[in-house]
Design an enzyme around this catalytic site. Structure first.
Site, mmCIF file in Angstrom:
data_model
loop_
_atom_site.group_PDB
_atom_site.id
_atom_site.type_symbol
_atom_site.label_atom_id
_atom_site.label_comp_id
_atom_site.label_asym_id
_atom_site.label_seq_id
_atom_site.Cartn_x
_atom_site.Cartn_y
_atom_site.Cartn_z
ATOM 1 C CG ASP A 27 9.049 -0.038 26.688
ATOM 2 O OD1 ASP A 27 7.874 -0.133 27.069
ATOM 3 O OD2 ASP A 27 10.013 0.043 27.470
ATOM 4 C CG LEU A 28 12.205 -0.027 21.275
ATOM 5 C CD1 LEU A 28 13.538 -0.684 20.970
ATOM 6 C CD2 LEU A 28 12.271 1.473 21.027
#
Length: 583
Positions: free
Chosen positions: A187-188
Site C-alpha cells: 500500500d505504502l
C-alpha cells in the site's frame, strides 16, 4: 531550512476520493508539501480505515463540527494516513452530490481515486467525465492490478499483493511459513509512486499547460522494489526466505546477544575487517570461508554461528558501546515500535511531534522526512473528523445557505455542525492584565473565517464574524523582511500551533515567525486597549479555530464572568468564563 519560499505545493488543490492506504498516504504526502486536500467520504461511513481497530480513541466530549465514524471513536491508524486534510461527506450516487463534486473539480488541480476498474465510470467520476469540468486536471487512478490484463477486475489488498509480488516468499525464516511484512508495505509503496506521478504530471503541466492521467496498480508498483531479489531471478535463481540474512552481502543480518539482538551491517570489505579487529578475531579475516564477501555469502550459516558465539558473550548495550562508540561500526539495536518512535535521535530531529485535532486537543504525528534549504514542509492540521469541513467547503464553493440546507435535508451532505447548545462565547466585563501583556476583550468561536490585522505599533485585532478579539502584542526583535517592530501596515496573520504567529505580506510568501511565547510579550499598562478596527479580510485554515480554543484552555485563568452574546440575531446560549494567558 530557511522557509523563504513557503511550501512547494501551496496553491495546489486536491480532490481525494480514495479510501484506505494507497490513496490516503499518497494525498497525505501531497498535504505535507502544502497541497490543500479535500477528502470526499461516504456519508455516515467515511474512509474504511476509520473503522480499523482497536485501538480506538473516544471523542464523546467533542462539541465542534464533525464526528467519529466508528462507534468506538477515532482510529489512530486513520490518523497516520490522513494528516493535513479536510473532510466532506457527499453521496455520489445522487445527482446533486455529483454536481457538488464537479464544482470542486472545477477549481482543483488534482483528482485521485482508487476504485476497482469500472467503478469510477459507474459513478460518473472517470477521467473522461472529470476532464469535461476541468481539462487541465491531473487525474490519478490507483487499483490493485492496473486497468489492463487478465487480473484487472480482481479486488486487491496489501496482503494479496505482498503474496503475489514475491515479497512474502523472501520474508521470514526458511523453515517457517511465508510471512508478510509487518506494515502495509505494498500500500505504502503504491502511495509513494502515486504521489511521485502526480508531482511529475504537475511539473509537465507547468511546461505544457496540459492535464494528464496517471494510472498505476499495486502489483506494478511493488515489483521494482524487489531489486536484489529480482537480480537473482534474472540469472535463473529462485530467492528464498533467509530470516534476517541478506542474499548478496555478509554479514548483513541480526545476531543474538546476551540479552537481545543486534543488527550487523558490513557492507564492504573494510567494514568486515574492522569488525574482526573490534572483536579481536583476526582469525576470521584469514579464514578461507570468510576472506571475501563472496566467500562469506557462500558460507553464511557458518559465519552466523561464529558471530553468534561471540556476540552472546555481552549485552546489546555493551556491544553498542564497543562497536559503535569506540570503533564507529554500522551496528544497531532492534527496537520495538515505541522505542523506535521515542529515542534521542528522533527527539533531536523532531520527527515525532503533536498536531492539533478538532476533538482531542492534539494527536501524535510522524513528520515526513523532506527538509529543504529554501522551502518549508510539514502538516498544518491533524486528521479530520468525518464531515468536519462539510459546511466550510460548501461555503467556499459559493453555495448559499438555502442550497446548503437543501443538500443536508436531502441527505446528500450530512450535517456535522455542532448543536447550538455547544456554541460558546465569552465577553470580558472587567478588563485586567497579566504579566504576559495579553488582553481578551470579546470572543466567539464557531466555524467561521478569522482575520487578524496589525492596526498599530503594538496592537493586533482578530475579527470573528464581526466580534473582535483584541490581542496586545509587542515584538522585542526584528520581524524578518517586514523589519523592526510591527509598524501598522496591513498584513494577514495566521496562528500556527499554540506558540507562533505567521506574518505575510499580501503578495509574499511567509516573511517570518514571531514567537508568541511569554519571553517576547511585554507588560503594557492597563490603559492600553486594542483599536477595534478591522483593516483587511482574509480566509485562514480551520486549525486557527482549534488553536484559539486550545490556547485559551492551555493557559486558562478566570478573568471574569461571561455573558450571552447575540450575533446576527442568533443567541449564543452557553455561558463560559472568559480566559486570559498568564505565566
Amino acid at each position: 531550512m530557511t522557509g523563504d519560499t513557503g511550501r512547494i505545493l501551496e496553491g495546489i488543490s486536491v480532490v481525494d476520493l480514495t479510501t484506505y492506504v494507497t490513496g490516503g498516504f499518497a494525498t497525505t504526502m501531497l498535504a505535507n508539501q502544502g497541497a490543500e486536500v479535500v477528502k470526499i467520504e461516504r456519508p455516515n461511513v467515511g474512509d474504511d480505515s476509520r473503522h480499523s481497530g482497536p485501538p480506538f480513541v473516544s471523542v464523546d466530549d467533542h462539541d465542534g463540527p464533525g464526528e467519529a465514524a466508528a462507534e468506538a471513536g477515532e482510529s489512530p491508524y486513520f490518523w497516520t494516513i490522513n494528516y493535513g486534510k479536510r473532510s466532506i461527506e457527499i453521496d455520489l450516487k445522487a445527482d446533486e452530490g455529483k454536481q457538488t463534486l464537479y464544482d470542486l473539480v472545477e477549481r482543483a488541480d488534482v483528482f485521485i481515486e482508487n476504485y476497482r476498474p469500472g467503478t469510477a465510470e459507474r459513478l460518473d467520476v472517470d477521467y473522461e467525465t472529470i476532464r469535461e469540468y476541468n481539462d487541465s486536471i491531473i487525474y490519478c487512478s490507483i487499483s490493485a492490478f492496473g486497468e489492463t490484463g487478465p487480473w484487472s477486475d480482481r479486488p486487491g489488498y496489501d496482503l494479496l499483493v505482498q503474496g503475489m509480488s514475491g515479497l512474502m516468499s523472501v520474508t521470514g525464516h526458511q523453515d517457517n511459513p511465508p510471512a508478510k511484512v509487518g506494515v502495509p508495505e505494498t500500500d505504502l509503496i503504491t502511495a509513494m509512486w502515486a504521489a511521485f506521478g502526480v508531482v511529475n504530471a504537475l511539473y509537465r503541466r507547468e511546461q505544457t499547460g496540459e492535464g494528464d492521467r496517471v494510472e498505476l496498480g499495486m502489483l506494478d508498483a511493488t515489483l521494482p522494489w524487489l531489486t536484489k531479489q529480482a537480480g537473482k531471478a534474472f540469472v535463473g535463481e529462485t530467492p528464498s526466505r533467509m530470516g534476517s540474512q541478506d542474499p548478496v552481502i555478509a554479514p548483513y543480518q541480526t545476531i543474538q546477544t546476551a540479552d537481545g539482538h543486534l543488527n550487523v551491517a558490513c557492507g564492504n570489505q573494510r567494514l568486515w575487517e574492522g569488525l574482526c579487529e573490534a572483536l579481536d578475531r583476526e582469525d576470521l579475516k584469514t579464514d578461507d570461508r570468510f576472506q571475501t564477501n563472496g566467500d562469506r555469502v557462500e558460507h553464511m550459516d557458518d559465519l552466523e554461528a561464529e558471530l553468534t558465539d561471540e556476540f552472546e558473550t555481552r549485552t546489546t548495550d555493551e556491544w553498542m558501546s564497543l562497536l559503535v562508540g569506540e570503533h564507529g561500526l554500522p551496528v544497531g539495536p532492534v527496537y520495538d515500535v515505541p522505542a523506535a518512535l521515542d529515542n534521542e535521535q528522533v527527539q533531536a530531529r523532531g520527527t515525532v511531534d503533536e498536531i492539533d485535532h478538532g476533538a482531542l486537543d492534539s494527536v501524535p504525528v510522524v513528520e515526513h522526512p523532506l527538509n529543504y534549504e529554501h522551502a518549508d514542509a510539514g502538516f498544518d492540521t491533524g486528521p479530520p473528523l468525518l464531515g468536519e469541513d462539510s459546511r466550510d467547503v460548501l461555503d467556499e464553493l459559493g453555495y448559499d445557505d438555502d442550497t446548503i440546507e437543501k443538500l443536508i435535508a436531502d441527505g446528500i451532505v450530512p450535517d456535522r455542525s455542532p448543536s447550538e447548545d455547544s456554541a460558546w462565547a465569552c465577553e470580558t466585563l472587567s478588563q485586567s492584565q497579566t504579566s504576559a501583556g495579553l488582553l481578551i476583550s470579546r470572543l466567539v468561536v464557531s466555524p467561521v473565517s478569522i482575520t487578524m490585522v496589525v492596526s498599530g505599533p503594538v496592537v493586533a485585532v482578530v475579527a470573528l464574524e464581526g466580534v473582535r478579539l483584541g490581542v496586545v502584542v509587542r515584538a522585542n526583535r526584528p520581524v524578518g523582511r517586514l523589519g523592526g517592530i510591527l509598524d501598522g501596515e496591513k498584513f494577514p496573520v495566521s496562528l500556527v500551533g499554540d506558540s507562533a504567529v505567521l506574518l505575510a505580506g499580501a503578495n509574499e510568501h511567509v516573511a517570518s515567525r514571531v514567537e508568541l511565547g511569554l519571553d517576547i510579550l511585554q507588560t503594557l499598562g492597563d490603559a492600553t486597549r486594542p483599536r477595534e478596527e478591522v483593516l483587511s479580510d482574509a480566509m485562514f485554515p480551520r486549525e486557527i479555530r482549534h488553536n484559539i480554543r486550545r490556547l485559551l484552555a492551555d493557559y486558562a485563568n478566570v478573568l471574569g464572568p461571561a455573558t450571552c452574546v447575540v450575533e446576527n440575531g442568533v443567541r449564543v446560549r452557553e455561558r463560559l468564563e472568559c480566559r486570559q494567558f498568564e505565566r
